[in-house]
Design a protein around this motif. Structure first.
Motif, mmCIF file in Angstrom:
data_model
loop_
_atom_site.group_PDB
_atom_site.id
_atom_site.type_symbol
_atom_site.label_atom_id
_atom_site.label_comp_id
_atom_site.label_asym_id
_atom_site.label_seq_id
_atom_site.Cartn_x
_atom_site.Cartn_y
_atom_site.Cartn_z
ATOM 1 N N ILE A 125 52.350 48.312 38.856
ATOM 2 C CA ILE A 125 51.982 46.897 38.934
ATOM 3 C C ILE A 125 50.761 46.668 39.817
ATOM 4 N N GLY A 126 50.441 47.640 40.663
ATOM 5 C CA GLY A 126 49.247 47.524 41.499
ATOM 6 C C GLY A 126 47.984 47.529 40.669
ATOM 7 N N ASN A 127 47.913 48.400 39.658
ATOM 8 C CA ASN A 127 46.750 48.440 38.781
ATOM 9 C C ASN A 127 46.614 47.177 37.958
ATOM 10 N N GLY A 128 47.722 46.459 37.779
ATOM 11 C CA GLY A 128 47.688 45.210 37.030
ATOM 12 C C GLY A 128 47.410 43.995 37.902
ATOM 13 N N GLY A 129 47.142 44.203 39.183
ATOM 14 C CA GLY A 129 46.815 43.106 40.073
ATOM 15 C C GLY A 129 48.000 42.473 40.782
ATOM 16 N N ALA A 130 49.202 43.063 40.644
ATOM 17 C CA ALA A 130 50.397 42.472 41.258
ATOM 18 C C ALA A 130 50.942 43.311 42.409
ATOM 19 N N GLY A 131 50.176 44.272 42.889
ATOM 20 C CA GLY A 131 50.629 45.112 43.990
ATOM 21 C C GLY A 131 50.742 44.349 45.296
ATOM 22 N N ASP A 132 51.659 44.803 46.135
ATOM 23 C CA ASP A 132 51.849 44.263 47.486
ATOM 24 C C ASP A 132 52.177 42.762 47.499
ATOM 25 N N GLN A 133 52.913 42.306 46.488
ATOM 26 C CA GLN A 133 53.300 40.899 46.421
ATOM 27 C C GLN A 133 54.807 40.698 46.306
ATOM 28 N N LEU A 134 55.561 41.723 45.909
ATOM 29 C CA LEU A 134 56.985 41.574 45.608
ATOM 30 C C LEU A 134 57.813 41.279 46.860
ATOM 31 N N THR A 135 58.579 40.194 46.798
ATOM 32 C CA THR A 135 59.466 39.807 47.892
ATOM 33 C C THR A 135 60.920 39.765 47.449
#
Length: 115
Positions: free
Chosen positions: A56-66
């Motif tokens: 998901i980091g390569n898709g722009g969603a990295g370091d966001q999951l809570t």
């Protein structure tokens, strides 16, 4: 630290629309993740139950999951990219939902169904 040798399979995840969703709104058969606590905020990842590593980091969603809800009928691993290997942050059993502990919050770069 856990190192795995699995290549990411292209665009293997889908990001949800940027609008805020209701708490823990997640279709059956998927793993869902949000940028807010307790299934609130924006859904940033929704992946199916295929046994792959979803980067998901390569898709722009990295370091966001809570927060998350696992509805895949399989165990899901949440991983952080350490620059040269993947480190397991958390294992999420089927039908579990909740907010990540502080040590894993906003660090997930990949979701692997069926670890």
């Amino acid at each position: 630290m856990l190192s795995i040798g699995i290549a990411a399979g292209g665009a293997a995840f889908s990001a949800a629309p940027a609008s805020a969703l209701s708490s823990y709104d997640c279709p059956g058969g998927t793993f869902c993740g949000w940028d807010g606590r307790d299934g609130a905020g924006n859904m940033i990842v929704q992946v199916n139950a295929n046994c792959v590593l979803h980067d998901i980091g390569n898709g722009g969603a990295g370091d966001q999951l809570t927060s998350y809800w696992n509805r895949t009928r399989k165990t899901v691993g949440l991983y952080d990219w350490m620059g040269d290997h993947w480190q397991l942050l958390a294992s999420v059993a089927d039908n579990k939902r909740g907010t990540l502990p502080h040590a894993a919050d906003k660090k997930t770069d990949a979701v692997q169904v069926c670890i």
